[in-house]
Design a protein around this motif. Structure first.
Motif, PDB file in Angstrom:
ATOM      1  N   GLN A 233       0.741  -1.032  -0.141  1.00 36.39           N
ATOM      2  CA  GLN A 233      -0.023   0.022   0.074  1.00 36.39           C
ATOM      3  C   GLN A 233       0.691   1.162  -0.032  1.00 36.39           C
ATOM      4  OE1 GLN A 233       0.199  -2.200   2.425  1.00 36.39           O
ATOM      5  NE2 GLN A 233       0.400  -1.324   4.300  1.00 36.39           N
ATOM      6  N   ASN A 234       2.160   1.080   0.330  1.00 30.74           N
ATOM      7  CA  ASN A 234       2.993   2.236   0.415  1.00 30.74           C
ATOM      8  C   ASN A 234       4.085   2.247  -0.673  1.00 30.74           C
ATOM      9  OD1 ASN A 234       1.891   3.831   2.860  1.00 30.74           O
ATOM     10  ND2 ASN A 234       3.216   2.459   4.169  1.00 30.74           N
ATOM     11  N   MET A 235       4.273   1.375  -1.566  1.00 33.60           N
ATOM     12  CA  MET A 235       5.033   1.217  -2.526  1.00 33.60           C
ATOM     13  C   MET A 235       4.983   2.336  -3.452  1.00 33.60           C
ATOM     14  SD  MET A 235       7.837  -0.326  -3.519  1.00 33.60           S
ATOM     15  CE  MET A 235       8.802  -0.027  -5.139  1.00 33.60           C
ATOM     16  N   PHE A 236       3.685   2.726  -3.953  1.00 35.36           N
ATOM     17  CA  PHE A 236       3.624   3.701  -4.936  1.00 35.36           C
ATOM     18  C   PHE A 236       4.079   5.062  -4.370  1.00 35.36           C
ATOM     19  CE2 PHE A 236       0.317   0.901  -6.982  1.00 35.36           C
ATOM     20  CZ  PHE A 236       1.234   0.718  -8.275  1.00 35.36           C
ATOM     21  N   SER A 237       3.877   5.214  -3.136  1.00 32.39           N
ATOM     22  CA  SER A 237       4.352   6.567  -2.455  1.00 32.39           C
ATOM     23  C   SER A 237       5.916   6.607  -2.396  1.00 32.39           C
ATOM     24  CB  SER A 237       3.775   6.459  -0.953  1.00 32.39           C
ATOM     25  OG  SER A 237       2.479   6.993  -1.093  1.00 32.39           O
ATOM     26  N   ILE A 238       6.680   5.454  -2.041  1.00 32.52           N
ATOM     27  CA  ILE A 238       7.947   5.401  -2.057  1.00 32.52           C
ATOM     28  C   ILE A 238       8.484   5.816  -3.446  1.00 32.52           C
ATOM     29  CG2 ILE A 238       9.974   3.794  -2.084  1.00 32.52           C
ATOM     30  CD1 ILE A 238       8.715   4.387   0.726  1.00 32.52           C
ATOM     31  N   TYR A 309       1.236   3.265  12.974  1.00 32.61           N
ATOM     32  CA  TYR A 309      -0.101   3.647  12.641  1.00 32.61           C
ATOM     33  C   TYR A 309       0.035   4.894  11.598  1.00 32.61           C
ATOM     34  CZ  TYR A 309      -4.643   5.755  13.419  1.00 32.61           C
ATOM     35  OH  TYR A 309      -5.951   6.269  13.246  1.00 32.61           O
ATOM     36  N   PRO A 310       0.952   5.695  11.504  1.00 34.82           N
ATOM     37  CA  PRO A 310       0.707   6.868  10.417  1.00 34.82           C
ATOM     38  C   PRO A 310       0.892   5.967   8.952  1.00 34.82           C
ATOM     39  CG  PRO A 310       1.928   7.590  12.215  1.00 34.82           C
ATOM     40  CD  PRO A 310       1.783   6.215  12.514  1.00 34.82           C
ATOM     41  N   LEU A 311       1.805   4.991   8.951  1.00 35.96           N
ATOM     42  CA  LEU A 311       2.034   4.385   7.635  1.00 35.96           C
ATOM     43  C   LEU A 311       0.856   3.687   7.113  1.00 35.96           C
ATOM     44  CD1 LEU A 311       5.626   2.860   8.670  1.00 35.96           C
ATOM     45  CD2 LEU A 311       5.043   4.762   7.087  1.00 35.96           C
ATOM     46  N   GLN A 312      -0.295   3.539   8.031  1.00 41.64           N
ATOM     47  CA  GLN A 312      -1.516   2.853   7.490  1.00 41.64           C
ATOM     48  C   GLN A 312      -2.437   3.877   7.202  1.00 41.64           C
ATOM     49  OE1 GLN A 312      -1.783  -0.473   6.935  1.00 41.64           O
ATOM     50  NE2 GLN A 312       0.286  -0.864   7.755  1.00 41.64           N
ATOM     51  N   ALA A 313      -2.110   5.226   8.083  1.00 39.55           N
ATOM     52  CA  ALA A 313      -3.251   6.204   7.672  1.00 39.55           C
ATOM     53  C   ALA A 313      -2.944   6.853   6.480  1.00 39.55           C
ATOM     54  CB  ALA A 313      -3.021   7.205   8.909  1.00 39.55           C
ATOM     55  N   HIS A 314      -1.777   6.801   6.121  1.00 35.65           N
ATOM     56  CA  HIS A 314      -1.288   7.554   4.845  1.00 35.65           C
ATOM     57  C   HIS A 314      -1.791   7.077   3.687  1.00 35.65           C
ATOM     58  CE1 HIS A 314       1.361   8.740   1.625  1.00 35.65           C
ATOM     59  NE2 HIS A 314       1.773   9.769   2.285  1.00 35.65           N
ATOM     60  N   PRO A 315      -1.866   5.804   3.263  1.00 37.23           N
ATOM     61  CA  PRO A 315      -2.520   5.076   2.326  1.00 37.23           C
ATOM     62  C   PRO A 315      -4.104   4.869   2.359  1.00 37.23           C
ATOM     63  CG  PRO A 315      -1.361   3.290   3.246  1.00 37.23           C
ATOM     64  CD  PRO A 315      -0.939   4.524   4.022  1.00 37.23           C
ATOM     65  N   ALA A 316      -4.356   4.886   3.673  1.00 40.22           N
ATOM     66  CA  ALA A 316      -6.047   4.836   3.604  1.00 40.22           C
ATOM     67  C   ALA A 316      -6.704   6.047   3.311  1.00 40.22           C
ATOM     68  CB  ALA A 316      -6.279   4.593   5.440  1.00 40.22           C
TER      69      ALA A 316
END
Length: 466
Positions: A233-238, A309-316
């Motif tokens: 879920q965070n790969m595209f942000s990376i 927690y913020p690493l889940q809130a970001h893609p959500a």
């Protein structure tokens, strides 16, 4: 080759025509690895010895390495797909708009639900562990009611979670991610130290180097390891934020994060299992004799989940935003693809604040009202995590890399290319490497559906071994 050369060609043309250059990221390679690795390695690492007990050492090592390879391949396909959209705009939403426009809302809804559920589980862990941490440091604190109240600690730690969740860029979390990895390091050292000291041998059960426990036990432990690598879920942000988003750079980020996570999982799984054998429980830290080291270990878990927690809130947040602004695609002419009505753009400050606030309030209220989300998270993980890790990366690359597709429609700024250059690009993607990758992508999709079927079956039928 053209996938890496094309952006430079377009940038050069923009410069000649007086147009702005493609946006560039600012995140370093190290911060990208740290953030992605922190997304991967969570409190689930403590369940690795329990999973190893079900598999046996040989099969357990194989499954941990194999699952890491499968997740890494999904990340690699995401990085490849990101080359088909403008720099800085890669997301599940933007790719689904190019491949399956009318299904994009389903994809984003699955991502939002998955990340929401994991964020709630983090708050529940805080509420469950903090009373134990306080008692570990001061047994007389048990007479103070509010210090033993899980709701008090969930509310208190929201004061830390809230400002971190309002950071726009994932790269801004690199320092908190580093602190979280320090916490993981302490937990790993704690497990390793108890193994070396051998103070658990009196409680150790049988050790099985080769033979698994049973088929049902193996199937029940399989999701623990598969979902332990979920970070897609965070790969595209990376990819969007990293300064050097070249093929080699993004591939090294994937190798660095997945490889480090696999090493940690193997170390904890093997040493933890050898410490307690088949008697190991789902949370190995809770099994160690009462001492300040174990209390610090529980505190380290709290620190880990707070900063995760913020690493889940970001893609959500991004997925909720995409769901809210989704509109059905317009049908094109015969032979032409569907045209997305809207493109993914950066959220306004007001919209950003409203969605973030709703996520924070929703996760807080859910964690306060529910003591355990194990069964819910099991279903969310079986569907949402599997879709994000395997199915979506596979079908996106399979669709978008099709040499017969209309690449005028797929490539951004295609008006800067003449017919000869487009023909050269289409020819470049129809080679043996791309064909091999497309077969691999299709195999990953099949693997994803197999994992989903197995995990849902275990959840529905249950297993008596617990």
């Amino acid at each position: 080759m053209w996938l890496t050369v094309l952006p430079a060609r377009l940038a050069s043309r923009r410069q000649r025509h007086g147009k702005s250059l493609l946006p560039t990221g600012e995140a370093s390679w190290l911060s990208s690895v740290i953030n992605l690795m922190n997304t991967i390695v969570g409190a689930g690492v403590l369940a690795m010895p329990h999973a190893m007990a079900k598999f046996g050492i040989t099969l357990g090592v194989f499954v941990i390495v194999f699952s890491g390879c499968m997740s890494g391949f999904g990340l690699y396909l995401q990085a490849r797909c990101a080359k088909y959209v403008e720099r800085g705009t890669a997301s599940f939403f933007s790719l689904s708009q190019l491949t399956y426009p009318n299904a994009s809302v389903v994809f984003d809804a699955a991502i939002a639900i998955k990340c929401f559920g994991v964020a709630v589980s983090y708050l529940i862990i805080i509420g469950d562990l903090m009373p134990q941490v306080i008692l570990g440091f001061n047994e007389s604190a048990g007479s103070i009611d509010y210090l033993m109240d899980r709701r008090f600690w969930i509310t208190a730690f929201m004061l830390i979670v809230i400002p971190l969740s309002f950071l726009r860029r994932l790269d801004s979390l690199k320092y908190t991610s580093f602190i979280a990895l320090v916490s993981i390091s302490y937990l790993v050292v704690l497990v390793l130290a108890h193994f070396i000291i051998g103070d658990t041998l009196s409680d150790r059960g049988p050790i099985r180097p080769l033979i698994p426990s049973s088929t049902i036990d193996v199937l029940s432990a399989f999701p623990i390891i598969v979902f332990a690598y979920t970070c897609h879920q965070n790969m595209f942000s990376i990819v969007n934020e990293i300064g050097d988003n070249s093929h080699g750079s993004t591939l090294s980020v994937i190798f660095g994060s997945i490889g480090s996570a696999a090493f940690i999982y193997l170390l904890v799984a093997i040493t933890g299992y050898l410490s307690y054998g088949d008697n190991v429980a789902g949370n190995i830290i809770a099994m160690y004799p009462g001492a300040w080291t174990s209390t610090v270990g529980r505190a380290a878990i709290v620190i880990l989940v707070v900063f995760s927690y913020p690493l889940q809130a970001h893609p959500a947040r991004a997925s909720v935003d995409n769901v809210l602004k989704w509109r059905p695609a317009r049908g094109g002419a015969a032979g032409r693809p569907m045209i997305p009505v809207a493109r993914s753009t950066e959220m306004s400050d007001r919209r950003f604040a409203i969605i973030t606030t709703l996520i924070l309030i929703g996760t807080f209220l859910t964690a306060i009202m529910v003591n355990s989300l194990e069964k819910v998270l099991a279903y969310v993980g079986s569907t949402g995590s599997t879709s994000i890790s395997f199915i979506l990366p596979g079908i996106f690359y399979w669709k978008i890399s099709n040499p017969e597709a209309d690449h005028h429609a797929l490539l951004k700024d295609h008006e800067d290319l003449d017919d000869e250059e487009v023909g050269e690009f289409v020819g470049s993607v129809d080679n043996w490497k791309t064909r091999l990758l497309r077969r691999g992508a299709l195999a990953l999709v099949c693997y994803g559906f197999l994992v989903m079927f197995v995990c849902l079956g275990v959840n529905i039928l249950g297993h008596p071994s617990h």
